[in-house]
Write a protein that holds these residues in place. Structure first.
Motif, PDB file in Angstrom:
ATOM      1  N   VAL A   1       0.870  -1.131  -0.040  1.00  0.00           N
ATOM      2  CA  VAL A   1      -0.138  -0.079  -0.126  1.00  0.00           C
ATOM      3  C   VAL A   1       0.899   1.226  -0.140  1.00  0.00           C
ATOM      4  CG1 VAL A   1      -1.725   1.219   1.386  1.00  0.00           C
ATOM      5  CG2 VAL A   1      -1.769  -1.396   1.106  1.00  0.00           C
ATOM      6  N   ILE A   2       0.485   2.146  -1.116  1.00  0.00           N
ATOM      7  CA  ILE A   2       1.517   3.243  -1.111  1.00  0.00           C
ATOM      8  C   ILE A   2       0.539   4.537  -0.802  1.00  0.00           C
ATOM      9  CG2 ILE A   2       2.951   4.804  -2.675  1.00  0.00           C
ATOM     10  CD1 ILE A   2       3.226   1.979  -4.103  1.00  0.00           C
ATOM     11  N   SER A   3       0.702   5.365  -0.018  1.00  0.00           N
ATOM     12  CA  SER A   3      -0.091   6.689   0.588  1.00  0.00           C
ATOM     13  C   SER A   3       0.813   7.835  -0.159  1.00  0.00           C
ATOM     14  CB  SER A   3      -0.366   6.814   1.841  1.00  0.00           C
ATOM     15  OG  SER A   3      -0.989   5.648   2.142  1.00  0.00           O
ATOM     16  N   ASN A   4       0.198   8.538  -0.732  1.00  0.00           N
ATOM     17  CA  ASN A   4       0.643  10.027  -1.107  1.00  0.00           C
ATOM     18  C   ASN A   4       0.097  10.913  -0.452  1.00  0.00           C
ATOM     19  OD1 ASN A   4       2.093   8.679  -3.523  1.00  0.00           O
ATOM     20  ND2 ASN A   4       0.035   8.433  -4.524  1.00  0.00           N
ATOM     21  N   TYR A   5       0.989  12.172  -0.200  1.00  0.00           N
ATOM     22  CA  TYR A   5       0.631  13.220   0.654  1.00  0.00           C
ATOM     23  C   TYR A   5       1.422  14.314   0.023  1.00  0.00           C
ATOM     24  CZ  TYR A   5      -1.045  10.167   4.207  1.00  0.00           C
ATOM     25  OH  TYR A   5      -1.842   9.196   5.108  1.00  0.00           O
ATOM     26  N   ASP A   6       0.799  15.666   0.178  1.00  0.00           N
ATOM     27  CA  ASP A   6       1.375  16.659  -0.226  1.00  0.00           C
ATOM     28  C   ASP A   6       1.815  17.478   1.088  1.00  0.00           C
ATOM     29  OD1 ASP A   6       2.229  19.239  -1.244  1.00  0.00           O
ATOM     30  OD2 ASP A   6       0.229  19.696  -1.800  1.00  0.00           O
ATOM     31  N   LEU A   7       3.018  17.783   1.236  1.00  0.00           N
ATOM     32  CA  LEU A   7       3.638  18.359   2.529  1.00  0.00           C
ATOM     33  C   LEU A   7       4.314  19.606   2.034  1.00  0.00           C
ATOM     34  CD1 LEU A   7       5.715  15.422   4.147  1.00  0.00           C
ATOM     35  CD2 LEU A   7       3.394  15.901   4.529  1.00  0.00           C
ATOM     36  N   ARG A   8       3.797  20.794   3.029  1.00  0.00           N
ATOM     37  CA  ARG A   8       4.597  21.899   3.054  1.00  0.00           C
ATOM     38  C   ARG A   8       4.933  22.421   4.261  1.00  0.00           C
ATOM     39  NH1 ARG A   8       1.789  27.167   0.318  1.00  0.00           N
ATOM     40  NH2 ARG A   8       2.560  25.976  -1.560  1.00  0.00           N
ATOM     41  N   LEU A   9       6.329  22.439   4.398  1.00  0.00           N
ATOM     42  CA  LEU A   9       6.741  22.592   5.792  1.00  0.00           C
ATOM     43  C   LEU A   9       7.208  24.015   6.192  1.00  0.00           C
ATOM     44  CD1 LEU A   9       9.688  19.635   5.682  1.00  0.00           C
ATOM     45  CD2 LEU A   9       7.262  19.612   6.569  1.00  0.00           C
ATOM     46  N   THR A  10       7.164  24.908   5.112  1.00  0.00           N
ATOM     47  CA  THR A  10       7.514  26.337   5.246  1.00  0.00           C
ATOM     48  C   THR A  10       6.808  27.194   4.218  1.00  0.00           C
ATOM     49  OG1 THR A  10       9.646  26.306   4.113  1.00  0.00           O
ATOM     50  CG2 THR A  10       9.826  25.954   6.305  1.00  0.00           C
ATOM     51  N   GLN A  11       6.713  28.464   4.413  1.00  0.00           N
ATOM     52  CA  GLN A  11       6.142  29.200   3.220  1.00  0.00           C
ATOM     53  C   GLN A  11       7.288  29.490   2.360  1.00  0.00           C
ATOM     54  OE1 GLN A  11       2.703  28.770   3.777  1.00  0.00           O
ATOM     55  NE2 GLN A  11       2.673  30.652   2.535  1.00  0.00           N
ATOM     56  N   PRO A  12       7.017  29.327   0.917  1.00  0.00           N
ATOM     57  CA  PRO A  12       7.988  29.613   0.107  1.00  0.00           C
ATOM     58  C   PRO A  12       8.241  31.141   0.047  1.00  0.00           C
ATOM     59  CG  PRO A  12       6.137  28.196  -0.845  1.00  0.00           C
ATOM     60  CD  PRO A  12       5.753  28.659   0.217  1.00  0.00           C
ATOM     61  N   ASN A  13       9.448  31.413  -0.412  1.00  0.00           N
ATOM     62  CA  ASN A  13       9.877  32.599  -0.371  1.00  0.00           C
ATOM     63  C   ASN A  13       9.961  33.389   0.967  1.00  0.00           C
ATOM     64  OD1 ASN A  13      10.668  32.088  -2.960  1.00  0.00           O
ATOM     65  ND2 ASN A  13       8.684  32.688  -3.543  1.00  0.00           N
ATOM     66  N   GLU A  14       9.620  32.983   1.996  1.00  0.00           N
ATOM     67  CA  GLU A  14       9.515  33.471   3.294  1.00  0.00           C
ATOM     68  C   GLU A  14      10.406  32.827   4.397  1.00  0.00           C
ATOM     69  OE1 GLU A  14       5.420  34.300   4.522  1.00  0.00           O
ATOM     70  OE2 GLU A  14       5.014  34.871   2.732  1.00  0.00           O
ATOM     71  N   GLN A  15      10.426  31.680   4.457  1.00  0.00           N
ATOM     72  CA  GLN A  15      10.974  30.602   5.550  1.00  0.00           C
ATOM     73  C   GLN A  15      12.257  29.762   4.816  1.00  0.00           C
ATOM     74  OE1 GLN A  15       7.682  29.294   7.116  1.00  0.00           O
ATOM     75  NE2 GLN A  15       7.435  30.541   8.845  1.00  0.00           N
ATOM     76  N   ALA A  16      13.025  29.769   5.770  1.00  0.00           N
ATOM     77  CA  ALA A  16      14.123  28.531   5.290  1.00  0.00           C
ATOM     78  C   ALA A  16      13.674  27.104   6.152  1.00  0.00           C
ATOM     79  CB  ALA A  16      15.537  28.991   5.832  1.00  0.00           C
ATOM     80  N   ILE A  17      13.882  26.098   5.461  1.00  0.00           N
ATOM     81  CA  ILE A  17      13.700  24.777   6.161  1.00  0.00           C
ATOM     82  C   ILE A  17      14.545  24.541   7.223  1.00  0.00           C
ATOM     83  CG2 ILE A  17      13.541  22.422   5.880  1.00  0.00           C
ATOM     84  CD1 ILE A  17      12.607  22.679   3.148  1.00  0.00           C
ATOM     85  N   PRO A  18      14.112  24.541   8.595  1.00  0.00           N
ATOM     86  CA  PRO A  18      15.318  24.565   9.682  1.00  0.00           C
ATOM     87  C   PRO A  18      16.053  23.153   9.645  1.00  0.00           C
ATOM     88  CG  PRO A  18      12.963  24.176  10.508  1.00  0.00           C
ATOM     89  CD  PRO A  18      12.810  24.407   8.855  1.00  0.00           C
TER      90      PRO A  18
END
Length: 56
Positions: A39-56
């Protein structure tokens, strides 16, 4: 000469207004069954706002 025009597949994420999505954000997309029953589950993840924050 008749030209065959195949329909282009609709990409689900192109239907989403990304300017209105605020991080953190998780969206369930789909679940598929692989050729061996896995079973393969697909998710869309957004960790930070584009052009506003860096991924820690």
């Amino acid at each position: 000469m008749a030209e065959d025009k195949a329909e282009k597949p609709v990409v689900e994420s192109f239907q989403l207004d990304h300017t209105k999505v605020k991080a953190p954000y998780v969206r369930y997309i789909d679940t598929e069954t692989g050729p061996h029953g896995d079973v393969i589950s697909n998710y869309d993840l957004r960790l930070t706002q584009p052009n506003e924050q860096a991924i820690p």
